[in-house]
Enzyme design. Structure first.
Site, PDB file in Angstrom:
ATOM      1  N   LYS A 173      46.160  37.959  19.309  1.00  4.00           N
ATOM      2  CA  LYS A 173      45.691  37.694  20.849  1.00  4.00           C
ATOM      3  C   LYS A 173      44.934  38.854  21.370  1.00  4.00           C
ATOM      4  O   LYS A 173      45.397  40.079  20.932  1.00  4.00           O
ATOM      5  CB  LYS A 173      47.057  37.494  21.747  1.00  4.00           C
ATOM      6  CG  LYS A 173      46.782  37.337  23.186  1.00  4.00           C
ATOM      7  CD  LYS A 173      47.775  37.131  24.270  1.00  4.00           C
ATOM      8  CE  LYS A 173      47.415  37.337  25.683  1.00  4.00           C
ATOM      9  NZ  LYS A 173      48.571  37.090  26.424  1.00  4.00           N
ATOM     10  N   GLU A 223      51.765  40.115  39.630  1.00  6.44           N
ATOM     11  CA  GLU A 223      52.733  40.571  38.420  1.00  6.44           C
ATOM     12  C   GLU A 223      53.291  41.897  38.487  1.00  6.44           C
ATOM     13  O   GLU A 223      52.727  43.026  38.547  1.00  6.44           O
ATOM     14  CB  GLU A 223      51.841  40.453  37.312  1.00  6.44           C
ATOM     15  CG  GLU A 223      52.833  40.697  35.692  1.00  6.44           C
ATOM     16  CD  GLU A 223      51.706  40.392  34.696  1.00  6.44           C
ATOM     17  OE1 GLU A 223      52.422  40.413  33.637  1.00  6.44           O
ATOM     18  OE2 GLU A 223      50.798  40.163  34.890  1.00  6.44           O
ATOM     19  N   GLU A 267      51.461  31.622  24.287  1.00  8.30           N
ATOM     20  CA  GLU A 267      50.962  32.763  24.826  1.00  8.30           C
ATOM     21  C   GLU A 267      51.915  33.803  25.670  1.00  8.30           C
ATOM     22  O   GLU A 267      52.239  34.757  25.516  1.00  8.30           O
ATOM     23  CB  GLU A 267      49.774  32.684  25.880  1.00  8.30           C
ATOM     24  CG  GLU A 267      48.924  33.782  26.350  1.00  8.30           C
ATOM     25  CD  GLU A 267      47.938  33.623  27.425  1.00  8.30           C
ATOM     26  OE1 GLU A 267      47.345  34.396  27.912  1.00  8.30           O
ATOM     27  OE2 GLU A 267      47.240  32.368  27.232  1.00  8.30           O
ATOM     28  N   GLU A 403      38.253  30.210  33.723  1.00  8.38           N
ATOM     29  CA  GLU A 403      39.533  30.785  34.303  1.00  8.38           C
ATOM     30  C   GLU A 403      39.254  32.211  35.067  1.00  8.38           C
ATOM     31  O   GLU A 403      39.970  32.672  36.016  1.00  8.38           O
ATOM     32  CB  GLU A 403      40.595  31.059  33.239  1.00  8.38           C
ATOM     33  CG  GLU A 403      41.906  31.817  33.571  1.00  8.38           C
ATOM     34  CD  GLU A 403      42.912  31.905  32.610  1.00  8.38           C
ATOM     35  OE1 GLU A 403      43.476  33.080  32.313  1.00  8.38           O
ATOM     36  OE2 GLU A 403      43.009  31.178  31.952  1.00  8.38           O
TER      37      GLU A 403
END
Length: 419
Positions: A173, A223, A267, A403
């Site tokens: 990733k 976050e 993910e 996105e």
């Protein structure tokens, strides 16, 4: 001196917040939001923000720092050691229970922008203040000049190249970002931007922090990287996301699809595993949910897992935990060292503080550190906005590009600009 809980619960008058000078600091409250916060106590701090001050609003508190008592130096020692030394020196000088506030860049070798404010005002969470429901003033019309770096087609090509390399087994990733460079014909209204960001997502983490001469890092992150209160530790990794729908039916459909997306669930699992592995040497009683839940912002749905734990050594600070976690695969990739190289080779800009962390820490080791996303750096009449997407082998270049465009909307709405 009042206790921490008294500070947040017993603000004496509507619109007032506790002011702490360099000679009489007090530890901010780390308890849940008070049941009956003073009307306007948190929004008063939001309105009092001025360019050059340090502002941070979290789900547990609102902080506003003026001036600088001490800056955390940049040298070869670990960052938590330098911060602990600065806080110990401030406490020895009669600063009560001092607090450090600021930002740490993505590159851990680069200088951080952390300081002990000369004066600290603290209040309850913005979300607990009924005044936050009042609408923000609309931004004044501005003829923004916008440049995309890289251009969308170049970004998509970078994603496609990364996907090809993943299928060849090089890495699992990588998070690739792009930027928007906005130029205004006149000075920027940073207090207005911060107010609009905070009112758009008052339950998140809104920040405005000086990171250099006449440079400000501002944004609204969803976050939490990690928080520590006493021996209790919480991390809230977000990974796997989709843009919000234009109407209720489409919004619900997208949220449900995200919860069932094999690509996004994978993910997310990679990130949660990395968080568990990083915290395990410091913590016991680690609890990880079996499946993620959903967190929404004004523009995005995110897969979310709240990880809780108890410290083994009560002297381990929140910042030490944050440095052990940073960067998670949610903002960098895996394996980390190779993902960093891919980022450096692919992105035509320096991330600076984007995907670093912002937050606060006190001399007792408590603190909250947040992942620096949905943000921009402001300087003179210019803004540089950042947005990234997690790229895995199943990623589609066009979808990842879209996105990032959706993530830009958080900040574009705060300045009255459109792509």
């Amino acid at each position: 001196m009042s206790t921490a809980s008294e500070v947040a619960t017993h603000v004496p008058l509507a619109g007032q917040a506790l002011t702490v000078t360099a000679d009489a600091a007090v530890r901010p409250d780390t308890s849940p939001d008070p049941a009956y916060p003073a009307l306007g106590a948190a929004t008063a701090l939001l309105h009092a923000y001025r360019t050059g001050s340090r502002f941070l609003a979290t789900p547990t508190r609102t902080l506003l720092g003026h001036g600088t008592r001490a800056e955390v130096p940049h040298d070869d020692r670990p960052l938590p050691v330098r911060v602990a030394e600065a806080l110990a020196a401030a406490r020895a000088d009669g600063h009560g229970t001092p607090l450090v506030l600021g930002a740490v860049p993505f590159d851990h070798h680069a200088p951080a922008a952390l300081a002990v404010p000369a004066e600290l005002r603290t209040g309850p969470a913005l979300a607990s203040d009924p005044m936050i429901a009042l609408p923000a003033e609309r931004p004044d019309p501005v003829d923004w000049g916008i440049r995309q770096v890289p251009a969308p087609d170049a970004y998509a090509a970078g994603v496609a190249d990364a996907v090809d390399r993943m299928w060849q087994g090089e890495f699992s990733k990588v998070v690739l970002a792009r930027t928007l460079e906005l130029t205004a014909p006149g000075p920027l209204d940073l207090p207005g931007m911060v107010d609009r960001l905070a009112r758009r997502d008052p339950s998140g983490y809104t920040f405005a922090l000086p990171v250099g001469p006449d440079r400000t890092l501002l944004g609204a992150s969803p976050e939490l990287l990690v928080s520590r209160r006493g021996t209790q530790v919480v991390a809230n990794p977000l990974a796997g996301s989709t843009p919000r729908g234009a109407d209720l039916a489409e919004d619900v459909r997208r949220a449900a699809a995200l919860l069932e997306s094999a690509k996004d669930l994978h993910e997310h699992a990679v990130v949660v595993d990395a968080v568990y592995t990083a915290l395990a040497p410091f913590c016991r009683d680690l609890v990880v949910p079996e499946r993620p839940t959903l967190v929404r912002t004004a523009t995005m749905w995110h897969l979310s897992s709240t990880v809780t734990a108890t410290l083994i050594d009560p002297t381990t600070s929140a910042l030490e935990l944050a440095c052990a976690l940073h960067p998670t695969p949610a903002v960098c990739g895996t394996p980390t060292a190779l993902a960093r190289r891919v980022i450096a080779d692919t992105e035509p800009f320096d991330r600076g503080y984007f995907t670093g962390m912002v937050g606060w820490g006190d001399a007792d080791g408590d603190g909250e550190w947040v992942v620096t996303i949905r943000c921009a750096e402001a300087e003179a009449n210019r803004l540089r906005l950042y947005a990234g997407a997690g790229v895995v082998a199943a990623s589609q270049p066009q979808a990842e590009t879209e996105e990032t465009g959706a993530k830009f909307r958080t900040f574009l709405s705060a300045v009255g600009a459109e792509l």
